[in-house]
Design a protein around this motif. Sequence first.
Motif, PDB file in Angstrom:
ATOM      1  N   ILE A 213       0.858  -1.186   0.000  1.00  0.00           N
ATOM      2  CA  ILE A 213       0.000   0.000   0.000  1.00  0.00           C
ATOM      3  C   ILE A 213       0.897   1.240   0.000  1.00  0.00           C
ATOM      4  CG2 ILE A 213      -1.868   1.236   1.172  1.00  0.00           C
ATOM      5  CD1 ILE A 213      -2.714  -1.394   2.446  1.00  0.00           C
ATOM      6  N   GLU A 214       1.230   1.688  -1.210  1.00  0.00           N
ATOM      7  CA  GLU A 214       2.073   2.871  -1.379  1.00  0.00           C
ATOM      8  C   GLU A 214       1.176   4.103  -1.367  1.00  0.00           C
ATOM      9  OE1 GLU A 214       5.548   1.043  -4.269  1.00  0.00           O
ATOM     10  OE2 GLU A 214       3.721   1.854  -5.187  1.00  0.00           O
ATOM     11  N   GLN A 215       1.306   4.916  -0.348  1.00  0.00           N
ATOM     12  CA  GLN A 215       0.435   6.083  -0.204  1.00  0.00           C
ATOM     13  C   GLN A 215       1.113   7.323  -0.772  1.00  0.00           C
ATOM     14  OE1 GLN A 215      -2.089   4.305   3.515  1.00  0.00           O
ATOM     15  NE2 GLN A 215      -1.728   6.477   3.390  1.00  0.00           N
ATOM     16  N   GLY A 216       0.423   7.985  -1.703  1.00  0.00           N
ATOM     17  CA  GLY A 216       1.030   9.097  -2.425  1.00  0.00           C
ATOM     18  C   GLY A 216       0.334  10.424  -2.207  1.00  0.00           C
ATOM     19  N   VAL A 217       1.045  11.488  -2.531  1.00  0.00           N
ATOM     20  CA  VAL A 217       0.523  12.845  -2.357  1.00  0.00           C
ATOM     21  C   VAL A 217       0.812  13.668  -3.608  1.00  0.00           C
ATOM     22  CG1 VAL A 217       2.656  13.588  -1.203  1.00  0.00           C
ATOM     23  CG2 VAL A 217       0.545  14.910  -0.892  1.00  0.00           C
ATOM     24  N   VAL A 218      -0.125  14.555  -3.947  1.00  0.00           N
ATOM     25  CA  VAL A 218       0.088  15.500  -5.041  1.00  0.00           C
ATOM     26  C   VAL A 218      -0.450  16.865  -4.649  1.00  0.00           C
ATOM     27  CG1 VAL A 218       0.111  13.931  -7.019  1.00  0.00           C
ATOM     28  CG2 VAL A 218      -2.070  14.759  -6.129  1.00  0.00           C
ATOM     29  N   MET A 219       0.159  17.892  -5.230  1.00  0.00           N
ATOM     30  CA  MET A 219      -0.386  19.242  -5.122  1.00  0.00           C
ATOM     31  C   MET A 219      -1.308  19.453  -6.307  1.00  0.00           C
ATOM     32  SD  MET A 219       2.982  21.415  -4.003  1.00  0.00           S
ATOM     33  CE  MET A 219       2.166  22.962  -4.411  1.00  0.00           C
ATOM     34  N   ILE A 220      -2.487  19.993  -6.059  1.00  0.00           N
ATOM     35  CA  ILE A 220      -3.481  20.181  -7.106  1.00  0.00           C
ATOM     36  C   ILE A 220      -3.307  21.552  -7.762  1.00  0.00           C
ATOM     37  CG2 ILE A 220      -5.947  20.124  -7.648  1.00  0.00           C
ATOM     38  CD1 ILE A 220      -4.752  17.510  -6.501  1.00  0.00           C
ATOM     39  N   LYS A 221      -3.412  21.565  -9.097  1.00  0.00           N
ATOM     40  CA  LYS A 221      -3.368  22.837  -9.817  1.00  0.00           C
ATOM     41  C   LYS A 221      -4.626  23.634  -9.515  1.00  0.00           C
ATOM     42  CE  LYS A 221      -0.625  21.446 -13.853  1.00  0.00           C
ATOM     43  NZ  LYS A 221      -0.662  21.287 -15.330  1.00  0.00           N
ATOM     44  N   ARG A 222      -4.439  24.898  -9.125  1.00  0.00           N
ATOM     45  CA  ARG A 222      -5.583  25.776  -8.865  1.00  0.00           C
ATOM     46  C   ARG A 222      -5.239  27.194  -9.289  1.00  0.00           C
ATOM     47  NH1 ARG A 222      -7.978  25.743  -3.041  1.00  0.00           N
ATOM     48  NH2 ARG A 222      -9.224  27.325  -4.085  1.00  0.00           N
ATOM     49  N   GLU A 223      -6.231  27.883  -9.830  1.00  0.00           N
ATOM     50  CA  GLU A 223      -6.035  29.280 -10.199  1.00  0.00           C
ATOM     51  C   GLU A 223      -6.242  30.174  -8.980  1.00  0.00           C
ATOM     52  OE1 GLU A 223      -8.618  30.282 -13.380  1.00  0.00           O
ATOM     53  OE2 GLU A 223      -7.764  28.823 -14.781  1.00  0.00           O
ATOM     54  N   ASN A 224      -5.595  31.312  -8.986  1.00  0.00           N
ATOM     55  CA  ASN A 224      -5.796  32.328  -7.943  1.00  0.00           C
ATOM     56  C   ASN A 224      -5.561  31.786  -6.540  1.00  0.00           C
ATOM     57  OD1 ASN A 224      -6.655  34.175  -9.971  1.00  0.00           O
ATOM     58  ND2 ASN A 224      -8.693  33.248  -9.914  1.00  0.00           N
ATOM     59  N   ARG A 225      -4.483  31.090  -6.362  1.00  0.00           N
ATOM     60  CA  ARG A 225      -4.179  30.610  -5.024  1.00  0.00           C
ATOM     61  C   ARG A 225      -2.734  30.901  -4.667  1.00  0.00           C
ATOM     62  NH1 ARG A 225      -2.833  24.297  -4.841  1.00  0.00           N
ATOM     63  NH2 ARG A 225      -0.913  24.368  -6.041  1.00  0.00           N
ATOM     64  N   ASN A 226      -2.487  30.885  -3.378  1.00  0.00           N
ATOM     65  CA  ASN A 226      -1.133  31.095  -2.900  1.00  0.00           C
ATOM     66  C   ASN A 226      -0.396  29.761  -2.961  1.00  0.00           C
ATOM     67  OD1 ASN A 226       1.229  31.488  -1.435  1.00  0.00           O
ATOM     68  ND2 ASN A 226       0.274  32.958  -0.044  1.00  0.00           N
ATOM     69  N   PHE A 227       0.339  29.549  -4.017  1.00  0.00           N
ATOM     70  CA  PHE A 227       1.053  28.292  -4.237  1.00  0.00           C
ATOM     71  C   PHE A 227       2.005  27.980  -3.087  1.00  0.00           C
ATOM     72  CE2 PHE A 227       4.846  26.124  -5.786  1.00  0.00           C
ATOM     73  CZ  PHE A 227       4.317  25.031  -6.453  1.00  0.00           C
ATOM     74  N   LYS A 228       2.578  29.014  -2.520  1.00  0.00           N
ATOM     75  CA  LYS A 228       3.609  28.839  -1.497  1.00  0.00           C
ATOM     76  C   LYS A 228       3.092  28.102  -0.267  1.00  0.00           C
ATOM     77  CE  LYS A 228       7.127  31.500   1.005  1.00  0.00           C
ATOM     78  NZ  LYS A 228       7.653  32.863   1.279  1.00  0.00           N
ATOM     79  N   ASN A 229       1.863  28.385   0.151  1.00  0.00           N
ATOM     80  CA  ASN A 229       1.300  27.723   1.332  1.00  0.00           C
ATOM     81  C   ASN A 229       1.165  26.217   1.118  1.00  0.00           C
ATOM     82  OD1 ASN A 229       1.132  30.152   2.632  1.00  0.00           O
ATOM     83  ND2 ASN A 229      -1.078  30.398   2.361  1.00  0.00           N
ATOM     84  N   ALA A 230       0.634  25.844  -0.044  1.00  0.00           N
ATOM     85  CA  ALA A 230       0.472  24.426  -0.354  1.00  0.00           C
ATOM     86  C   ALA A 230       1.826  23.739  -0.461  1.00  0.00           C
ATOM     87  CB  ALA A 230      -0.314  24.264  -1.649  1.00  0.00           C
ATOM     88  N   GLN A 231       2.786  24.429  -1.046  1.00  0.00           N
ATOM     89  CA  GLN A 231       4.127  23.868  -1.179  1.00  0.00           C
ATOM     90  C   GLN A 231       4.756  23.626   0.196  1.00  0.00           C
ATOM     91  OE1 GLN A 231       6.094  23.196  -4.263  1.00  0.00           O
ATOM     92  NE2 GLN A 231       7.042  22.009  -2.620  1.00  0.00           N
TER      93      GLN A 231
END
Length: 255
Positions: A213-231
């Motif tokens: 069970i390999e558990q993975g994570v991705v950042m979702i593309k979104r417009e008008n958002r603060n990319f830095k917080n998600a990163q």
Amino acid sequence: MPKPKVVTTISIIILLLLLGCKPSEKGVITIAAAANMQFAIGEISKIFTKQTGIQCELVISSSGKLTAQIKEGAPYDVFVSANMKYPEEIHANDLAVRPPKIYGYGQLVLWSMYDNIQPSIEMLKDQNIKHIALANPKTAPYGQAAIEVLENNGMYNQVKGKLVYGESIAQTNQFITSKSSEIGFTAKSVVLSPKMKGNGHWIALDERMYSLIEQGVVMIKRENRNFKNAQQFYDFLFSKEAKEILEDFGYLVTK
């Protein structure tokens, strides 16, 4: 410091759409997390908020359902899945910032709240076991792993009439803790959580009986958002502190 708020999938989508709220712009990120991660992600996000001041809204559901919602435009910043299949699907649909990455490996357990039941695979055939809970294998990786265990032990056909499917691991846990099912399959992270630790009886299942069970994570593309917080949250999930939390909840962080 306020604890991370866990809300239902439907309510957060409605709230964000009706109010036109852009969480990232207000120092808030929305994390969609698989149900097996409910307790661990709550602890990780609490420490993350304490260190950064960035608040986390948690949306908990099965990985399959969260994937469908992301493909339909749900306003999530990070998707913390129970496997790699769904994050890879997100990436294949050009909805992820970059390819998914494994943050941990889940482990499957068999759990019962009945004092007179000592869990084992063989006992699933016992006539006193009327209901066996597991997550829906079509949308929940831990449910698929449970089916593999039954098949690899040659007993799926013998017990399939007893199987009770939860929408996710969270609902499966409700079946087990309410005793509506005598026994069930769940994630090790659940039985080791502070809320559940010491309740009932459980055994870890042989890892050779189900796919890793390999558990993975991705950042979702979104417009008008603060990319830095998600990163920042994405990076924190791979930090020493987060890895220690994952290990405390029964996940493996290396293989």
